[in-house]
Design an enzyme around this catalytic site. Structure first.
Site, PDB file in Angstrom:
ATOM      1  N   GLN A   1      24.302 -45.307 -16.261  1.00  0.00           N
ATOM      2  CA  GLN A   1      23.767 -46.112 -17.163  1.00  0.00           C
ATOM      3  C   GLN A   1      22.803 -45.541 -18.136  1.00  0.00           C
ATOM      4  OE1 GLN A   1      20.970 -49.662 -16.635  1.00  0.00           O
ATOM      5  NE2 GLN A   1      22.700 -50.869 -17.639  1.00  0.00           N
TER       6      GLN A   1
ATOM      7  N   TYR B   1      16.428 -53.961 -24.534  1.00  0.00           N
ATOM      8  CA  TYR B   1      16.027 -52.447 -24.805  1.00  0.00           C
ATOM      9  C   TYR B   1      16.547 -52.344 -26.157  1.00  0.00           C
ATOM     10  CZ  TYR B   1      14.446 -52.458 -20.167  1.00  0.00           C
ATOM     11  OH  TYR B   1      13.813 -52.706 -18.875  1.00  0.00           O
TER      12      TYR B   1
ATOM     13  N   ARG C   1      27.026 -52.551 -21.414  1.00  0.00           N
ATOM     14  CA  ARG C   1      26.589 -53.888 -20.941  1.00  0.00           C
ATOM     15  C   ARG C   1      25.800 -54.560 -21.955  1.00  0.00           C
ATOM     16  NH1 ARG C   1      22.042 -55.351 -15.886  1.00  0.00           N
ATOM     17  NH2 ARG C   1      24.121 -56.116 -14.687  1.00  0.00           N
TER      18      ARG C   1
ATOM     19  N   GLY D   1      23.569 -57.089  -7.811  1.00  0.00           N
ATOM     20  CA  GLY D   1      22.362 -56.557  -7.973  1.00  0.00           C
ATOM     21  C   GLY D   1      21.493 -56.567  -6.622  1.00  0.00           C
ATOM     22  N   ARG D   2      20.720 -57.486  -6.543  1.00  0.00           N
ATOM     23  CA  ARG D   2      19.690 -57.641  -5.522  1.00  0.00           C
ATOM     24  C   ARG D   2      20.719 -57.737  -3.965  1.00  0.00           C
ATOM     25  NH1 ARG D   2      17.060 -62.577  -7.898  1.00  0.00           N
ATOM     26  NH2 ARG D   2      19.155 -62.520  -8.731  1.00  0.00           N
TER      27      ARG D   2
HETATM   28  C1  LIG Z   1      15.047 -54.213  -8.993  1.00  0.00           C
HETATM   29  C2  LIG Z   1      15.955 -54.288 -10.076  1.00  0.00           C
HETATM   30  C3  LIG Z   1      16.059 -53.317 -11.055  1.00  0.00           C
HETATM   31  C4  LIG Z   1      16.863 -53.447 -12.048  1.00  0.00           C
HETATM   32  N1  LIG Z   1      17.467 -52.608 -13.048  1.00  0.00           N
HETATM   33  C5  LIG Z   1      18.038 -52.638 -13.761  1.00  0.00           C
HETATM   34  C6  LIG Z   1      18.615 -51.521 -14.640  1.00  0.00           C
HETATM   35  O1  LIG Z   1      18.169 -50.749 -14.418  1.00  0.00           O
HETATM   36  N2  LIG Z   1      19.650 -51.904 -15.601  1.00  0.00           N
HETATM   37  C7  LIG Z   1      20.201 -53.198 -15.769  1.00  0.00           C
HETATM   38  O2  LIG Z   1      20.843 -53.144 -16.857  1.00  0.00           O
HETATM   39  N3  LIG Z   1      19.526 -54.209 -15.225  1.00  0.00           N
HETATM   40  C8  LIG Z   1      18.701 -53.869 -14.185  1.00  0.00           C
HETATM   41  N4  LIG Z   1      18.547 -55.056 -13.222  1.00  0.00           N
HETATM   42  C9  LIG Z   1      19.436 -56.048 -13.417  1.00  0.00           C
HETATM   43  C10 LIG Z   1      20.417 -56.194 -12.538  1.00  0.00           C
HETATM   44  O3  LIG Z   1      21.292 -55.386 -12.739  1.00  0.00           O
HETATM   45  C11 LIG Z   1      20.979 -57.641 -12.524  1.00  0.00           C
HETATM   46  O4  LIG Z   1      21.310 -58.036 -13.821  1.00  0.00           O
HETATM   47  C12 LIG Z   1      20.095 -58.682 -11.854  1.00  0.00           C
HETATM   48  O5  LIG Z   1      19.564 -58.383 -10.495  1.00  0.00           O
HETATM   49  C13 LIG Z   1      20.734 -60.192 -11.562  1.00  0.00           C
HETATM   50  O6  LIG Z   1      22.023 -60.011 -10.557  1.00  0.00           O
HETATM   51  P1  LIG Z   1      22.023 -60.318  -9.216  1.00  0.00           P
HETATM   52  O7  LIG Z   1      21.678 -61.739  -9.157  1.00  0.00           O
HETATM   53  O8  LIG Z   1      23.178 -60.057  -8.491  1.00  0.00           O
HETATM   54  O9  LIG Z   1      20.697 -59.881  -8.457  1.00  0.00           O
HETATM   55  C14 LIG Z   1      17.494 -54.757 -12.221  1.00  0.00           C
HETATM   56  C15 LIG Z   1      17.326 -55.943 -11.302  1.00  0.00           C
HETATM   57  C16 LIG Z   1      16.454 -55.770 -10.191  1.00  0.00           C
HETATM   58  C17 LIG Z   1      16.007 -56.994  -9.191  1.00  0.00           C
END
Ligand SMILES: Cc1cc2nc3c(=O)[nH]c(=O)nc-3n(C[C@H](O)[C@H](O)[C@H](O)COP(=O)(O)O)c2cc1C
Length: 360
Positions: free
Chosen positions: A98, A177, A224, A315-316
């Protein structure tokens, strides 16, 4: 009828299933933004994802304000990424990088210069710095003459990503961003070719995407977007029209896939009453569409069956469950993420989440 566990073609990339790993910043690189060996362990553990989208990775020193986040602008960074991508491939996985320019969401103590953005503005709240939290600073607008240099930074990072063994890249145009700061009218008040009309606000995303596609091929480039609701003070007065235009443009370029982060009103990582735009975007983008945010397996399956999504990124759940696809397929219990160690350095809360016992 598609299932989450069916393969999916994403441009040149064959994903073994439709459970993707969402990009997750984890801050385990060095202070010079060089990947570390522990990152190979972390990503190897998660190689059963249909596709891993890497943590956001800086395209330039100007664009990377997150302490201990990795970059892709130097030979040293490329060399240090190689064992990471090799570990994923050895384990049968696929991984894209990314590509990240944070725009105004950096702090000068990390980048060494005043933040840049579409317009003179600041991200609300506090930035992460090496000295702890510090208020975001006022950004200066990028001069039109500087934009080709920023695009060249994306191109260098994309070429470096392939040199480092990544299967492709994702252009990070979401979450408030730099590219998002140009897309949405709450943060873009320019009066030149990059501001005002939707066509103008989409221009930076179009030029970056086209340049990266020209450099490494459309079938290895994804994007994205976060079309609904405020992200770090970035929002739009007419998201349906803006993101329909962006989706149509990306469709015309022919990218490998589009991923959307769309929190709902009860979202647990951002929440908004602005409706999800995926139904609108689906009308303008017929390539693979990956949806994200607060997905349960049941909702994922429903969105695949309705044709709204081709895959779902987690993600999480993925950071806490290295074998997430297997757990979802077997209905096994999920480990809970430890929020205290999300951005900590070292293995705790990073590579020590247990996998299910291997079948005898
Ligand atoms: C610890 C953490 C770091 C993240 N870092 C990024 C990132 O580097 N780039 C990005 O586009 N989204 C980032 N996100 C957003 C996640 O990609 C995702 O959109 C968000 O966690 C919701 O998805 P989930 O409900 O499956 O966790 C981050 C989220 C968390 C919790």
């Amino acid at each position: 009828m598609s299932s989450l566990f069916d393969p999916l073609q994403l441009g040149a990339i064959r994903a073994a299933n439709r459970v993707l790993m969402a990009p997750l910043t984890r801050a385990r690189a060095t202070r010079d933004h060089v990947p570390t060996p522990i990152m190979a362990d972390y990503y190897r553990q998660r190689a059963s994802a249909g596709l891993i989208i890497s943590e956001a990775t800086g395209i330039s020193r100007q664009g990377l304000g997150w302490p201990y986040a990795p970059g892709l602008w130097s030979d040293e960074q490329v060399a240090a990424w190689r064992p990471v991508t090799a570990a994923v491939h050895e384990a049968g996985g696929r991984i894209v990088a990314q590509l990240w320019h944070m725009g105004r969401a950096v702090h000068s103590s990390v980048t060494g210069e005043q933040p840049v953005s579409a317009s003179a503005s600041a991200t609300p709240g506090d930035a992460h710095t090496y000295e702890g939290k510090a208020p975001y600073e006022q950004a200066r607008p990028l001069a039109v003459e500087e934009i080709p240099g920023v695009i060249a930074d994306y191109v260098r990072a994309a070429k470096n990503a392939l040199a480092a063994g990544f299967d492709g890249v994702q252009i990070h145009a979401a979450n408030g961003y730099l590219i998002d700061q140009f897309l949405r009218d709450g943060s873009n008040r320019r009066t030149d070719d990059y501001g005002g009309s939707i066509e103008n606000r989409v221009r930076l995303l179009r030029e970056v995407t086209q340049a990266v596609v020209d450099a490494i091929g459309a079938d290895r480039v994804s994007v994205r977007l976060s079309p609904n609701g405020d992200s770090q003070g970035v929002d739009d007065s007419n998201p349906a029209e803006l993101f329909a235009a962006a989706a149509k443009m990306l469709q015309d370029i022919g990218i490998a896939f589009l991923e959307l982060r769309e929190p709902g009103p009860d979202g647990t990582f951002g929440a908004t009453d602005v409706p999800r735009q995926s139904p609108v975007i689906r009308q303008h983008f017929s390539g693979p569409l990956i949806l994200n945010s607060d997905y349960t397996p049941e909702r994922a399956q429903r969105d695949l069956e309705s044709g709204l999504a081709d895959g779902v990124s987690f993600g999480r759940a993925f950071l806490a469950n290295p074998d997430l696809p297997k757990r979802l397929e077997t209905g096994a219990a999920l480990n809970a993420p430890n929020m205290a160690t999300l951005y900590a350095q070292g293995p705790e809360g990073y590579t020590d989440y247990p996998a299910l016992e291997k079948a005898a």
